[in-house]
Scaffold this motif. Structure first.
Motif, PDB file in Angstrom:
ATOM      1  N   ARG A 117     -23.017 -41.155   1.632  1.00  0.00           N
ATOM      2  CA  ARG A 117     -22.494 -40.561   2.620  1.00  0.00           C
ATOM      3  C   ARG A 117     -21.954 -39.306   2.057  1.00  0.00           C
ATOM      4  NH1 ARG A 117     -18.352 -44.539   5.353  1.00  0.00           N
ATOM      5  NH2 ARG A 117     -18.246 -42.963   6.744  1.00  0.00           N
ATOM      6  N   ARG A 118     -22.501 -38.295   2.760  1.00  0.00           N
ATOM      7  CA  ARG A 118     -21.893 -36.806   2.390  1.00  0.00           C
ATOM      8  C   ARG A 118     -21.873 -35.932   3.726  1.00  0.00           C
ATOM      9  NH1 ARG A 118     -25.545 -35.715  -1.414  1.00  0.00           N
ATOM     10  NH2 ARG A 118     -24.098 -35.676  -3.148  1.00  0.00           N
ATOM     11  N   TYR A 160     -11.930 -42.463   3.216  1.00  0.00           N
ATOM     12  CA  TYR A 160     -10.483 -43.199   2.726  1.00  0.00           C
ATOM     13  C   TYR A 160      -9.454 -42.850   3.812  1.00  0.00           C
ATOM     14  CZ  TYR A 160     -12.732 -43.599  -1.790  1.00  0.00           C
ATOM     15  OH  TYR A 160     -13.393 -43.916  -2.854  1.00  0.00           O
ATOM     16  N   TYR A 161      -9.777 -41.914   4.816  1.00  0.00           N
ATOM     17  CA  TYR A 161      -8.630 -41.607   5.469  1.00  0.00           C
ATOM     18  C   TYR A 161      -9.051 -41.536   7.020  1.00  0.00           C
ATOM     19  CZ  TYR A 161      -6.286 -40.902   1.163  1.00  0.00           C
ATOM     20  OH  TYR A 161      -5.625 -41.059  -0.190  1.00  0.00           O
ATOM     21  N   GLY A 162     -10.411 -41.575   7.169  1.00  0.00           N
ATOM     22  CA  GLY A 162     -10.862 -41.207   8.694  1.00  0.00           C
ATOM     23  C   GLY A 162     -10.465 -39.912   9.079  1.00  0.00           C
ATOM     24  N   LYS A 163     -10.316 -38.895   8.256  1.00  0.00           N
ATOM     25  CA  LYS A 163      -9.901 -37.623   8.621  1.00  0.00           C
ATOM     26  C   LYS A 163     -10.929 -36.291   8.147  1.00  0.00           C
ATOM     27  CE  LYS A 163      -4.915 -38.534   8.229  1.00  0.00           C
ATOM     28  NZ  LYS A 163      -3.875 -37.982   7.458  1.00  0.00           N
ATOM     29  N   GLU A 164     -10.982 -35.264   8.679  1.00  0.00           N
ATOM     30  CA  GLU A 164     -11.703 -34.057   8.460  1.00  0.00           C
ATOM     31  C   GLU A 164     -10.567 -33.252   7.260  1.00  0.00           C
ATOM     32  OE1 GLU A 164     -12.858 -31.477  11.446  1.00  0.00           O
ATOM     33  OE2 GLU A 164     -13.662 -33.137  12.646  1.00  0.00           O
ATOM     34  N   LEU A 165     -11.311 -32.500   6.538  1.00  0.00           N
ATOM     35  CA  LEU A 165     -10.586 -32.093   5.337  1.00  0.00           C
ATOM     36  C   LEU A 165      -9.244 -31.450   5.988  1.00  0.00           C
ATOM     37  CD1 LEU A 165     -13.412 -30.424   3.368  1.00  0.00           C
ATOM     38  CD2 LEU A 165     -12.067 -32.749   2.759  1.00  0.00           C
ATOM     39  N   HIS A 166      -9.168 -30.300   6.788  1.00  0.00           N
ATOM     40  CA  HIS A 166      -8.198 -29.856   7.210  1.00  0.00           C
ATOM     41  C   HIS A 166      -6.896 -30.652   7.868  1.00  0.00           C
ATOM     42  CE1 HIS A 166      -9.990 -30.335  11.151  1.00  0.00           C
ATOM     43  NE2 HIS A 166      -8.714 -30.242  11.717  1.00  0.00           N
ATOM     44  N   GLN A 167      -7.155 -31.838   8.023  1.00  0.00           N
ATOM     45  CA  GLN A 167      -6.237 -33.047   8.493  1.00  0.00           C
ATOM     46  C   GLN A 167      -5.450 -33.775   7.325  1.00  0.00           C
ATOM     47  OE1 GLN A 167      -9.133 -35.362  10.894  1.00  0.00           O
ATOM     48  NE2 GLN A 167      -7.735 -34.423  12.808  1.00  0.00           N
ATOM     49  N   LEU A 168      -5.758 -33.467   6.211  1.00  0.00           N
ATOM     50  CA  LEU A 168      -5.497 -34.235   5.153  1.00  0.00           C
ATOM     51  C   LEU A 168      -4.129 -33.743   4.584  1.00  0.00           C
ATOM     52  CD1 LEU A 168      -8.349 -34.350   2.630  1.00  0.00           C
ATOM     53  CD2 LEU A 168      -7.635 -36.114   3.903  1.00  0.00           C
ATOM     54  N   THR A 169      -3.032 -34.760   4.139  1.00  0.00           N
ATOM     55  CA  THR A 169      -1.511 -34.592   3.643  1.00  0.00           C
ATOM     56  C   THR A 169      -1.898 -34.188   2.222  1.00  0.00           C
ATOM     57  OG1 THR A 169      -1.213 -36.524   3.099  1.00  0.00           O
ATOM     58  CG2 THR A 169      -0.857 -35.770   5.446  1.00  0.00           C
ATOM     59  N   TYR A 182       6.766 -32.122  -4.189  1.00  0.00           N
ATOM     60  CA  TYR A 182       6.250 -32.855  -5.459  1.00  0.00           C
ATOM     61  C   TYR A 182       6.997 -34.414  -5.303  1.00  0.00           C
ATOM     62  CZ  TYR A 182       6.303 -35.427 -10.033  1.00  0.00           C
ATOM     63  OH  TYR A 182       5.882 -36.299 -10.871  1.00  0.00           O
ATOM     64  N   GLU A 183       8.424 -34.161  -5.025  1.00  0.00           N
ATOM     65  CA  GLU A 183       9.114 -35.491  -4.954  1.00  0.00           C
ATOM     66  C   GLU A 183       8.678 -36.140  -3.748  1.00  0.00           C
ATOM     67  OE1 GLU A 183      11.402 -36.728  -6.854  1.00  0.00           O
ATOM     68  OE2 GLU A 183      11.536 -35.029  -8.529  1.00  0.00           O
ATOM     69  N   GLU A 184       8.382 -35.414  -2.563  1.00  0.00           N
ATOM     70  CA  GLU A 184       8.107 -36.182  -1.155  1.00  0.00           C
ATOM     71  C   GLU A 184       6.881 -36.941  -1.408  1.00  0.00           C
ATOM     72  OE1 GLU A 184       7.413 -35.399   3.318  1.00  0.00           O
ATOM     73  OE2 GLU A 184       7.977 -33.662   2.021  1.00  0.00           O
ATOM     74  N   ALA A 185       5.799 -36.043  -2.002  1.00  0.00           N
ATOM     75  CA  ALA A 185       4.490 -36.481  -2.295  1.00  0.00           C
ATOM     76  C   ALA A 185       4.296 -37.791  -3.320  1.00  0.00           C
ATOM     77  CB  ALA A 185       3.709 -35.538  -2.732  1.00  0.00           C
ATOM     78  N   ILE A 186       4.955 -37.865  -4.362  1.00  0.00           N
ATOM     79  CA  ILE A 186       4.952 -38.983  -5.335  1.00  0.00           C
ATOM     80  C   ILE A 186       5.753 -40.165  -4.798  1.00  0.00           C
ATOM     81  CG2 ILE A 186       4.672 -37.486  -7.317  1.00  0.00           C
ATOM     82  CD1 ILE A 186       7.632 -38.180  -8.005  1.00  0.00           C
ATOM     83  N   ASN A 187       6.688 -39.994  -3.881  1.00  0.00           N
ATOM     84  CA  ASN A 187       7.238 -41.094  -3.227  1.00  0.00           C
ATOM     85  C   ASN A 187       6.409 -41.674  -1.959  1.00  0.00           C
ATOM     86  OD1 ASN A 187       9.360 -41.453  -5.060  1.00  0.00           O
ATOM     87  ND2 ASN A 187      10.421 -39.527  -3.941  1.00  0.00           N
ATOM     88  N   SER A 188       5.450 -41.222  -1.353  1.00  0.00           N
ATOM     89  CA  SER A 188       4.792 -41.541  -0.224  1.00  0.00           C
ATOM     90  C   SER A 188       3.757 -42.676  -0.611  1.00  0.00           C
ATOM     91  CB  SER A 188       3.949 -40.655   0.167  1.00  0.00           C
ATOM     92  OG  SER A 188       3.060 -39.819  -0.711  1.00  0.00           O
ATOM     93  N   PRO A 189       3.622 -43.672   0.098  1.00  0.00           N
ATOM     94  CA  PRO A 189       2.656 -44.900  -0.007  1.00  0.00           C
ATOM     95  C   PRO A 189       1.194 -44.249   0.010  1.00  0.00           C
ATOM     96  CG  PRO A 189       3.533 -45.041   2.227  1.00  0.00           C
ATOM     97  CD  PRO A 189       4.094 -43.749   1.476  1.00  0.00           C
ATOM     98  N   SER A 190       0.279 -45.076  -0.628  1.00  0.00           N
ATOM     99  CA  SER A 190      -1.141 -45.023  -0.281  1.00  0.00           C
ATOM    100  C   SER A 190      -1.659 -45.499   0.904  1.00  0.00           C
ATOM    101  CB  SER A 190      -1.751 -45.669  -1.207  1.00  0.00           C
ATOM    102  OG  SER A 190      -3.241 -45.453  -1.272  1.00  0.00           O
ATOM    103  N   THR A 191      -2.103 -44.514   1.843  1.00  0.00           N
ATOM    104  CA  THR A 191      -2.694 -44.908   3.233  1.00  0.00           C
ATOM    105  C   THR A 191      -4.130 -44.980   3.081  1.00  0.00           C
ATOM    106  OG1 THR A 191      -2.756 -42.625   3.732  1.00  0.00           O
ATOM    107  CG2 THR A 191      -0.509 -43.652   4.178  1.00  0.00           C
ATOM    108  N   ALA A 192      -4.771 -45.177   2.162  1.00  0.00           N
ATOM    109  CA  ALA A 192      -6.308 -45.213   2.010  1.00  0.00           C
ATOM    110  C   ALA A 192      -6.638 -46.485   2.442  1.00  0.00           C
ATOM    111  CB  ALA A 192      -6.886 -44.831   0.699  1.00  0.00           C
ATOM    112  N   LYS A 193      -7.760 -46.717   3.351  1.00  0.00           N
ATOM    113  CA  LYS A 193      -8.415 -47.682   3.498  1.00  0.00           C
ATOM    114  C   LYS A 193      -9.841 -47.159   4.136  1.00  0.00           C
ATOM    115  CE  LYS A 193      -7.011 -48.032   8.390  1.00  0.00           C
ATOM    116  NZ  LYS A 193      -6.502 -48.761   9.602  1.00  0.00           N
ATOM    117  N   TYR A 194     -10.701 -48.305   3.931  1.00  0.00           N
ATOM    118  CA  TYR A 194     -12.116 -48.032   4.285  1.00  0.00           C
ATOM    119  C   TYR A 194     -12.419 -47.685   5.596  1.00  0.00           C
ATOM    120  CZ  TYR A 194     -17.049 -48.122   4.300  1.00  0.00           C
ATOM    121  OH  TYR A 194     -18.457 -47.742   4.714  1.00  0.00           O
ATOM    122  N   HIS A 195     -13.174 -46.467   5.919  1.00  0.00           N
ATOM    123  CA  HIS A 195     -13.496 -46.177   7.100  1.00  0.00           C
ATOM    124  C   HIS A 195     -14.922 -45.989   7.306  1.00  0.00           C
ATOM    125  CE1 HIS A 195      -8.966 -44.841   7.048  1.00  0.00           C
ATOM    126  NE2 HIS A 195      -9.346 -44.954   8.419  1.00  0.00           N
TER     127      HIS A 195
END
Length: 867
Positions: free
Chosen positions: A65-66, A183-192, A240-253
């Protein structure tokens, strides 16, 4: 000074030795170094994607998948995350980073641990494209020299783009574009920011740090990437503080399929493999845009599915799928675990019966949800005895179900109901009349149940669907819609089959001399045979071949008149298209165009269209290599999807040199570069048969005066309620195959229903006292079995479109005729009506007050073969 001189000599000696060693190493590996210029034209392995005409993704094929992305389309923070993690000095070094090498060596010497790698991104590109992953010194030397060569050949952005697109990031995802989707069902510009950091941390350990398989380690890796970004001041402390405290939202799409149409996607996949080979088809990133309309495809799938369910229900309930328990109930977890092992199908899901009470039952689905089946979802389930017999209607739920049974249920859009997997099959295909583009195609009830494409692969007996073509042959000779044909038993048998074959009507009723229009509308068998006898068997076969039927499928006996040939639904739709477009054979096609991974046009279909060729075109002067030249295939060739006479432009410049559209609105008929279809019957004959096929739906006469009559497809008139539709029912002997084919000026559609087992009859169903008022019962036939699917689909497909008025072509006149005799009349009452004729063929004689009727009845008829 002596020590200084000795040190200086030693330094220069070592330097010369080092240079000599590097030179020797270079010349040693030089023969094995590949040409890095190939990176300028590198072909990234990307999957094959199939789309609808309106850009909806239908399917994706390929192991990798590319989603290739340009450097400028990658978010800046994702680039920062990758560089801060993998190669912070990427834009400063020349392919290798001496500072990084020294730093890594120092840490290794002082700690004994290899905590930092010394390979730059350029070296990783060199290794990924040209070398293996073996850990040897010679490989490392090759990697260094290749990195230096790559830096001289490509720009930094080009190198980084190759890295971002090629890196394996787990779960079959190659490159950051695919990783964002997987992993996120998103396009690149939608990533956090946390999501970008997670992806940036994957190249070094795509399996060990996989956010789906190992979320804890993946979060630790993500947070390390974020710390590097903070260290390099690409993010703030707050970010940095906000990002490291965020949970992982990855799941297979999975691939973001917009339109599930497996039969057409399989046709497109097979086409690409046949043309480009398996490896190229699956890895070159081709995008195949089919002619399928997503809206019409969804309508066709829904109409076919609902029609199959309706047939299946009226023939009765075949019982539970399995018994999960008898005395000792299973726990809820045990039940749901068993149900999860059963795959749903076409909206039907497995469930376990938990309790039965009065006229309702409670069932448990695989998600552990309790669902109540009310009586309206149960009362249909009388016992199935055979295809021709059903049991008595149930009175309570216990007559149908008991606790412990594994059953099937579905939501019909209004309520939950008991269901079952149908054993009957069906297929439908819809074409655009003027160029043959396939707008909808459904090859069966469920692709997961059977991959056999009944639209293109199943040859089934045609039944009465053949009669419009029989009558067309008679009209092309000298018959008219007002011609009287004797609706009486046939005494003279056809012995070419080796037996004395005498066809009869179904039902076995005869009405004497009857107008051709009525005979076609009411599908009167003996009239069709007599019409073929008038046209001649050989001439009729020649006429049928003009409609695209394969001459090898046409028997040379009179059973032909009643539909004994076996043909595919696609051939039938193609033939009916001749009437819809005014007499032209337009061959069906399903590939609109194909692009490469960068959306460059590499193939464009230019279909032959249903138009008169402009007079100024001299066909003798057309270059045979011209992609727009007239089709050369003989009419005797069988109709197949994407037929060879549909031209394909495989050069973008050649295509762009002469833009061709395929809509009448764009006045394509006046385009001298267009390809023109063969005219196989006159426009006048096509018009007259179309008018007669409208009577199949609307009937005729005056019901208030006692002269009204129905065509075989009167149900369509009640549902669709528009007068620009025409169609024909079809039923074979013992109802093994049922058809409905019809059209309006914008769409031609064919529905077929039958069993895959040719020997199995569709049977009959008895009237249910507790059933719906408009329920279907009695013997299955084209009007009742295939017709409702066609009616439902065309009603949806044509909704909101204008009704086309009747516009007779040049050479058509109308005259008032007497309904009983077909002769001219001066009356204007209910015994007369206007009829269309080809100019010069209208009746010359006026009706007398006492028309003469001969003796039309002949006894002692034998059984027929076809209805």
């Amino acid at each position: 000074m002596k020590w200084f001189k000795r040190l200086l000599i030693a330094f220069f000696s070592l330097s010369l030795l080092g240079v000599a060693a590097i030179t020797a190493a270079y010349f040693y590996v030089l023969p094995d170094l590949p040409d890095v210029n190939s990176l300028k034209t590198v072909q990234l392995q990307t999957p094959l994607r199939i789309y609808s005409r309106d850009g909806k993704l239908i399917s994706q094929f390929g192991e990798k998948r590319r989603i290739p992305v340009e450097y400028d389309d990658v978010p800046a923070q994702l680039i920062n995350a990758v560089l801060d993690t993998e190669d912070a000095r990427f834009f400063e070094h020349r392919g290798i980073d001496p500072i990084g090498i020294i730093r890594a060596a120092t840490i290794l010497i002082t700690t004994g641990k290899k905590s930092q790698g010394a390979s730059t991104i350029t070296q990783q590109v060199a290794r990924g494209f040209f070398l293996s992953n073996e850990k040897t010194y010679i490989r490392k030397i090759k990697e260094i020299f290749l990195a230096l060569k790559i830096e001289k050949t490509l720009t930094k952005k080009e190198i980084l783009a190759l890295y971002l697109n090629r890196s394996f990031l787990g779960n079959r995802a190659y490159g950051v574009g695919a990783a964002a989707q997987v992993y996120y069902g998103k396009e690149l510009h939608q990533l956090t920011l946390p999501e970008m950091a997670m992806i940036a941390g994957l190249p070094q350990a795509p399996s060990a740090a996989n956010p789906i398989r190992n979320p804890e380690r993946a979060i630790a890796r993500r947070n390390w990437v974020l710390s590097r970004m903070l260290e390099k001041r690409n993010i703030t402390q707050a970010e940095y503080e906000e990002a490291i405290n965020s949970p992982s939202t990855a799941k297979y799409h999975g691939a973001e399929i917009d339109l599930y149409a497996p039969y057409i996607s399989e046709m497109a996949r097979d086409y690409m493999i046949q043309k480009y080979g398996v490896e190229a088809a699956y890895t070159n990133g081709y995008n195949v845009y089919t002619t399928i309309s997503s809206d019409l495809q969804l309508m066709a799938q829904e109409s076919l599915r609902d029609n199959v369910f309706a047939y299946d229900q009226r023939h009765g309930y075949r019982g539970p799928e399995a018994q999960l328990w008898t005395e000792m109930p299973l726990t809820q977890d045990e039940i749901t675990n068993k149900l999860r092992q059963i795959s749903p199908m076409q909206g039907i899901i497995p469930a376990a019966v938990m309790s039965v009470n009065g006229q309702q039952a409670q069932v448990l689905d695989s998600d552990g949800k309790l669902i109540t089946l009310e009586w309206k979802g149960l009362k249909w389930a009388r016992k199935f005895i055979s295809d021709k017999r059903q049991g008595l209607p149930p009175k309570q739920a216990a007559d149908i179900l008991s606790a412990g049974q594994q059953v099937w249920i579905r939501n019909n859009g209004q309520h939950w109901q008991l269901s079952q997997i149908p054993s009957v099959s069906s297929a439908t295909v819809s074409l655009e009349p003027h160029d043959g583009a396939i707008r909808a195609l459904v090859g069966g009830f469920s692709f997961s149940q059977s991959q056999f494409n009944r639209v293109t692969q199943a040859k089934r007996q045609l039944g009465s669907n053949i009669k419009p073509f029989i009558y067309a042959a008679a009209l092309e000779k000298d018959y008219t819609l007002a011609t009287l044909i004797n609706n009486a038993p046939i005494n003279k048998p056809d012995t070419r089959q080796g037996t004395a074959w005498r066809p009869k009507n179904s039902p076995d009723i005869y009405g004497g001399p009857t107008r051709l229009r009525v005979g076609l509308a009411q599908s009167i068998n003996v009239m069709s045979v007599r019409a073929m006898r008038h046209a001649g068997l050989d001439n009729t076969i020649k006429e049928l071949v003009k409609f695209g039927f394969d001459p090898n499928d046409l028997p040379r006996n009179e059973s032909l008149a009643l539909g004994s040939p076996s043909v595919t639904p696609l051939q039938v739709a193609t033939a009916f298209n001749v009437f819809a477009n005014g007499g032209y054979l337009v061959e069906p096609y399903f590939i609109d165009h194909v692009t490469d991974g960068y959306d460059n046009m590499i193939e464009q279909t230019i279909p032959a269209i249903a138009c008169e060729k402009p007079q100024e075109i001299n066909t003798q002067e057309i270059d045979v290599e011209d992609p727009f030249a007239a089709m050369a295939e003989e009419l005797s060739q069988p109709i197949e999807a994407q037929a060879s006479s549909t031209e394909v432009i495989e050069n973008e410049d050649e295509f762009n040199a002469s833009t061709v559209t395929t809509t009448k609105e764009d006045n394509i008929c006046s385009n001298p570069n267009a390809r023109f279809a063969k005219k196989v019957i006159s426009e006048q004959t096509a018009f007259l048969i179309t008018e007669a096929l409208k009577s199949v739906i609307w009937g005729g006469g005056d019901w208030s005066k006692g002269t009204g009559w129905n065509g075989t497809a009167w149900r369509a008139a009640k549902l669709i309620k528009r007068h620009d539709i025409a169609g024909k029912t079809g039923t074979t002997n013992e109802s093994r195959d049922t058809w409905f084919s019809g059209f309006n000026p914008t769409l031609t559609s064919t529905f077929w229903v039958g069993f895959d087992d040719h020997g199995r009859q569709l049977g009959r169903s008895s009237w249910m006292a507790n059933g719906e008022p408009d329920q279907i019962s009695g013997a299955e036939a084209g009007a009742k079995t295939a017709g409702p699917g066609w009616n439902d689909f065309m009603n949806k497909a044509l909704a909101g479109t204008p009704e086309y008025p009747v516009v007779p072509p040049k050479g058509i006149v109308s005259a008032r005729i007497d309904l009983a005799t077909g002769k001219l009349t001066r009356k204007t009452d209910h015994t007369t009506e206007f009829e269309y004729f080809v100019e010069g063929t209208e009746p010359k004689e006026y009706v007398t007050e006492t028309p003469q009727n001969g003796d039309i009845f002949i006894d002692n008829v034998a059984e027929d073969l076809f209805q």
